[in-house]
Design a protein around this motif. Sequence first.
Motif, PDB file in Angstrom:
ATOM      1  N   THR A  58       0.833  -1.202   0.000  1.00  0.00           N
ATOM      2  CA  THR A  58       0.000   0.000   0.000  1.00  0.00           C
ATOM      3  C   THR A  58       0.872   1.257   0.000  1.00  0.00           C
ATOM      4  OG1 THR A  58      -0.150   0.237   2.404  1.00  0.00           O
ATOM      5  CG2 THR A  58      -1.739  -1.248   1.347  1.00  0.00           C
ATOM      6  N   ASP A  60       0.367   3.904   1.685  1.00  0.00           N
ATOM      7  CA  ASP A  60       0.517   4.391   3.059  1.00  0.00           C
ATOM      8  C   ASP A  60       1.672   3.695   3.773  1.00  0.00           C
ATOM      9  OD1 ASP A  60      -1.563   6.126   2.745  1.00  0.00           O
ATOM     10  OD2 ASP A  60      -3.033   4.929   3.849  1.00  0.00           O
ATOM     11  N   SER A 197      -6.371   0.130  -4.305  1.00  0.00           N
ATOM     12  CA  SER A 197      -5.648   1.186  -3.610  1.00  0.00           C
ATOM     13  C   SER A 197      -6.360   2.528  -3.761  1.00  0.00           C
ATOM     14  CB  SER A 197      -4.219   1.282  -4.161  1.00  0.00           C
ATOM     15  OG  SER A 197      -3.491   2.293  -3.494  1.00  0.00           O
ATOM     16  N   ARG A 201      -8.180   4.790  -0.842  1.00  0.00           N
ATOM     17  CA  ARG A 201      -7.786   6.182  -0.653  1.00  0.00           C
ATOM     18  C   ARG A 201      -9.014   7.088  -0.555  1.00  0.00           C
ATOM     19  NH1 ARG A 201      -5.279   8.680   2.166  1.00  0.00           N
ATOM     20  NH2 ARG A 201      -3.598   7.191   1.762  1.00  0.00           N
ATOM     21  N   LYS A 204     -10.317   6.656   2.981  1.00  0.00           N
ATOM     22  CA  LYS A 204      -9.408   7.252   3.964  1.00  0.00           C
ATOM     23  C   LYS A 204      -9.514   8.774   3.944  1.00  0.00           C
ATOM     24  CE  LYS A 204      -6.072   3.448   3.973  1.00  0.00           C
ATOM     25  NZ  LYS A 204      -4.723   2.995   3.554  1.00  0.00           N
ATOM     26  N   ASP A 205      -9.661   9.336   2.751  1.00  0.00           N
ATOM     27  CA  ASP A 205      -9.799  10.786   2.633  1.00  0.00           C
ATOM     28  C   ASP A 205     -11.113  11.285   3.231  1.00  0.00           C
ATOM     29  OD1 ASP A 205      -7.348  10.967   1.432  1.00  0.00           O
ATOM     30  OD2 ASP A 205      -8.124  11.144  -0.618  1.00  0.00           O
TER      31      ASP A 205
END
Length: 286
Positions: A58, A60, A197, A201, A204-205
């Motif tokens: 990932t 991150d 991925s 994202r 997560k955002d």
Amino acid sequence: MLSTYNAKLEKLKQLLHSYEKIAIAFSGGVDSTFLLAVANEELGDGALALTIQSPTITDDDLRDVKAFYLKNTVNYKIIHLNQLDRPAFRHNPADRCYYCKQMEFSSMADEAKKHGIHWIAAGINLDDKGDYRPGMRALKEIGVVSPLKEAGMTKTDIRYFSKMYHLPTWNKPASSCLASRVQYGEVITEEKLQKISAAERVLKDMGIRNLRVRYHHGNIARIEVAPEERAFFFDATIMDTVAAQFRKIGFSYTALDLQGYRRGSLNETLDLETKQKAKMNIHVSR
């Protein structure tokens, strides 16, 4: 309680010194970050961090790895490889993780030997048991050691010590490779990993911390979030936004797993016979 913690930490230090020189498989996660921090503090130049960079990692985790290397004085090497080059991995059988770990740790063993190091340590702890983990067999075959487990440390212990060591990963959610999101039997491609991925994202955002986006047959995205975060989606506007974003990424359908995130949820589809065959390294047709 404090004396128990101190005894475990002291045992870990003693174990590391017994190896004299050791390579740490460093992924940027909670366990390997703590193990590397202690090894680096105790052994100095005798510790070497080895990181695998591949399409399955990932963004991150790779970011956290590089941030650690920039902030700390540590010997390290980033090893580039692509598990997708190996058909046994790419075709995604039930024992896919075995082939992945075999490739990764064989590469790390070769690199460690170049530095005169014969021991490789993984950030495995006392809680890493149960479920279905064929990758452990590869580590055993290669001779990888587990100092955290040998010191009797649990995940809770490691988070406690990580906070004590002022490591930014002390409260980082559990992480795993992107390939673990793809349903068994579904061929793994770099395009699918990139879609997963990108989808993660998006979430997560939006503020979701503990999550997985699982890729299923028919180009379906199944979202898993921590049980306490499920209520975030109980809003029509949010659901519409997520569905629209996922469609732009390339998913035909998006679903929310009502049970929420749990470790190894894809393994729930495997029957006992399949797991036993995979442990014996027998290919299973799916």
